[in-house]
Design a protein around this motif. Structure first.
Motif, PDB file in Angstrom:
ATOM      1  N   GLN A  91       0.839  -1.159  -0.026  1.00 15.72           N
ATOM      2  CA  GLN A  91       0.023   0.056   0.115  1.00 15.72           C
ATOM      3  C   GLN A  91       0.996   1.183  -0.021  1.00 15.72           C
ATOM      4  O   GLN A  91       1.899   1.437   0.913  1.00 15.72           O
ATOM      5  CB  GLN A  91      -0.838   0.040   1.404  1.00 15.72           C
ATOM      6  CG  GLN A  91      -2.211   0.952   1.261  1.00 15.72           C
ATOM      7  CD  GLN A  91      -2.903   0.739   2.538  1.00 15.72           C
ATOM      8  OE1 GLN A  91      -2.242   0.578   3.544  1.00 15.72           O
ATOM      9  NE2 GLN A  91      -4.120   0.942   2.328  1.00 15.72           N
ATOM     10  N   TYR A  92       0.834   1.997  -0.978  1.00 14.61           N
ATOM     11  CA  TYR A  92       1.560   3.251  -1.058  1.00 14.61           C
ATOM     12  C   TYR A  92       1.119   4.397  -1.549  1.00 14.61           C
ATOM     13  O   TYR A  92       0.081   4.608  -2.001  1.00 14.61           O
ATOM     14  CB  TYR A  92       2.712   2.745  -2.181  1.00 14.61           C
ATOM     15  CG  TYR A  92       2.138   2.549  -3.279  1.00 14.61           C
ATOM     16  CD1 TYR A  92       2.253   3.596  -4.415  1.00 14.61           C
ATOM     17  CD2 TYR A  92       1.533   1.396  -3.864  1.00 14.61           C
ATOM     18  CE1 TYR A  92       1.521   3.586  -5.784  1.00 14.61           C
ATOM     19  CE2 TYR A  92       0.917   1.342  -5.169  1.00 14.61           C
ATOM     20  CZ  TYR A  92       0.759   2.352  -5.904  1.00 14.61           C
ATOM     21  OH  TYR A  92       0.133   2.546  -7.112  1.00 14.61           O
ATOM     22  N   LYS A  93       1.945   5.384  -1.179  1.00 18.37           N
ATOM     23  CA  LYS A  93       1.715   6.884  -1.872  1.00 18.37           C
ATOM     24  C   LYS A  93       2.789   7.405  -2.434  1.00 18.37           C
ATOM     25  O   LYS A  93       3.983   7.358  -1.639  1.00 18.37           O
ATOM     26  CB  LYS A  93       1.120   7.700  -0.709  1.00 18.37           C
ATOM     27  CG  LYS A  93       0.340   9.114  -1.152  1.00 18.37           C
ATOM     28  CD  LYS A  93       0.147  10.021  -0.058  1.00 18.37           C
ATOM     29  CE  LYS A  93      -1.212   9.615   0.650  1.00 18.37           C
ATOM     30  NZ  LYS A  93      -1.816  10.142   1.637  1.00 18.37           N
ATOM     31  N   TYR A 103       1.562   9.009  -7.792  1.00 19.43           N
ATOM     32  CA  TYR A 103       0.744   7.625  -7.815  1.00 19.43           C
ATOM     33  C   TYR A 103       0.611   7.076  -6.284  1.00 19.43           C
ATOM     34  O   TYR A 103       1.147   7.528  -5.314  1.00 19.43           O
ATOM     35  CB  TYR A 103       1.715   6.689  -8.397  1.00 19.43           C
ATOM     36  CG  TYR A 103       2.438   6.629  -9.527  1.00 19.43           C
ATOM     37  CD1 TYR A 103       1.530   6.775 -10.773  1.00 19.43           C
ATOM     38  CD2 TYR A 103       3.738   6.795  -9.800  1.00 19.43           C
ATOM     39  CE1 TYR A 103       2.009   6.866 -11.985  1.00 19.43           C
ATOM     40  CE2 TYR A 103       4.215   6.951 -11.075  1.00 19.43           C
ATOM     41  CZ  TYR A 103       3.407   7.093 -11.982  1.00 19.43           C
ATOM     42  OH  TYR A 103       3.747   7.288 -13.532  1.00 19.43           O
ATOM     43  N   SER A 104      -0.730   6.450  -6.168  1.00 21.59           N
ATOM     44  CA  SER A 104      -1.151   6.009  -5.126  1.00 21.59           C
ATOM     45  C   SER A 104      -1.956   4.744  -5.060  1.00 21.59           C
ATOM     46  O   SER A 104      -2.605   4.585  -6.079  1.00 21.59           O
ATOM     47  CB  SER A 104      -2.172   7.014  -4.445  1.00 21.59           C
ATOM     48  OG  SER A 104      -2.868   6.562  -3.308  1.00 21.59           O
ATOM     49  N   SER A 105      -1.684   3.941  -4.015  1.00 21.69           N
ATOM     50  CA  SER A 105      -2.612   2.710  -4.182  1.00 21.69           C
ATOM     51  C   SER A 105      -4.199   3.018  -3.876  1.00 21.69           C
ATOM     52  O   SER A 105      -4.888   2.235  -4.210  1.00 21.69           O
ATOM     53  CB  SER A 105      -2.233   1.717  -2.963  1.00 21.69           C
ATOM     54  OG  SER A 105      -2.289   2.228  -1.635  1.00 21.69           O
ATOM     55  N   GLY A 109      -4.681   0.763  -6.791  1.00 24.45           N
ATOM     56  CA  GLY A 109      -4.669  -0.472  -5.967  1.00 24.45           C
ATOM     57  C   GLY A 109      -3.509  -0.700  -5.503  1.00 24.45           C
ATOM     58  O   GLY A 109      -2.530  -0.045  -5.683  1.00 24.45           O
ATOM     59  N   THR A 110      -3.294  -1.705  -4.640  1.00 24.07           N
ATOM     60  CA  THR A 110      -2.046  -2.183  -4.098  1.00 24.07           C
ATOM     61  C   THR A 110      -1.204  -2.634  -5.128  1.00 24.07           C
ATOM     62  O   THR A 110      -1.499  -3.014  -6.185  1.00 24.07           O
ATOM     63  CB  THR A 110      -2.206  -3.451  -3.157  1.00 24.07           C
ATOM     64  OG1 THR A 110      -2.845  -4.448  -3.702  1.00 24.07           O
ATOM     65  CG2 THR A 110      -3.158  -2.876  -1.800  1.00 24.07           C
ATOM     66  N   LYS A 111       0.184  -2.555  -4.889  1.00 23.69           N
ATOM     67  CA  LYS A 111       0.907  -2.950  -5.768  1.00 23.69           C
ATOM     68  C   LYS A 111       1.681  -4.192  -5.508  1.00 23.69           C
ATOM     69  O   LYS A 111       2.246  -4.410  -4.331  1.00 23.69           O
ATOM     70  CB  LYS A 111       1.950  -1.854  -5.965  1.00 23.69           C
ATOM     71  CG  LYS A 111       3.089  -2.054  -7.172  1.00 23.69           C
ATOM     72  CD  LYS A 111       4.042  -0.900  -7.329  1.00 23.69           C
ATOM     73  CE  LYS A 111       5.133  -1.093  -8.561  1.00 23.69           C
ATOM     74  NZ  LYS A 111       5.312   0.302  -9.090  1.00 23.69           N
TER      75      LYS A 111
END
Length: 170
Positions: A91-93, A103-105, A109-111
């Motif tokens: 989960q990221y930003k 970019y953002s989850s 969505g999750t990566k």
């Protein structure tokens, strides 16, 4: 006839001399290894100053690795750290130092990534190895550990310093 021979002789002496001096001045303007190294050092130092200023404004307690990655571990997660070929779900930003969200989850969505396969920036690859399952951290990635001089040709501009807020979901 003598005047013609003398004139031609003088021109033959003068013209090559003029031509050589112009070539020399053009060649002297090319940057060499020393100049390029100085420019690189200057850019790295400027990036470092921007990162430190950002951390101060945001109240972050960041540290720097030998490679130049900046990080703050919020939660290290499980005791075992990750290694090559481990599959992670993140989960990221990802944003720029000025706060621009790249970019953002939340929106993408999750990566899912596999460490050590070149799927992610070198700085992020290094940072994720500091964490275990459930780990959470902020990584500040200078351009030379991220997308460098060219960006990603989508949303990340040239020479961008990236701020990743990461949580490992698995």
């Amino acid at each position: 006839m003598n005047k013609l021979i003398i004139t031609c002789s003088i021109l033959l002496i003068i013209l090559p001399a003029c031509n050589n001096s112009s070539r020399t001045s053009v060649n002297n303007k090319k940057p060499g290894g020393k100049e390029m190294a100085e420019l690189n050092s200057y850019l790295v130092e400027k990036d470092r100053e921007r990162i430190v200023s950002y951390a101060e404004r945001k109240g972050l307690d960041i540290r720097e690795t030998k490679s130049g990655l900046w990080y703050e571990i919020k939660n290290r997660g499980s005791e075992s750290s990750f290694k090559d070929k481990d599959k992670l779900i993140l989960q990221y930003k990802c944003s720029l130092l000025d706060g621009t969200l790249i970019y953002s989850s939340d929106s993408l969505g999750t990566k899912e990534i596999v460490l050590g396969k070149g799927e992610i920036e070198a700085g992020l690859n290094e940072g994720l190895r500091m964490l275990g399952h459930g780990g959470k951290a902020i990584f500040i990635i200078p351009p030379f550990l991220g997308f460098g001089l060219i960006g990603d040709s989508k949303a990340i501009p040239q020479r961008a310093t990236l701020v990743y807020e990461i949580k490992i979901m698995n």
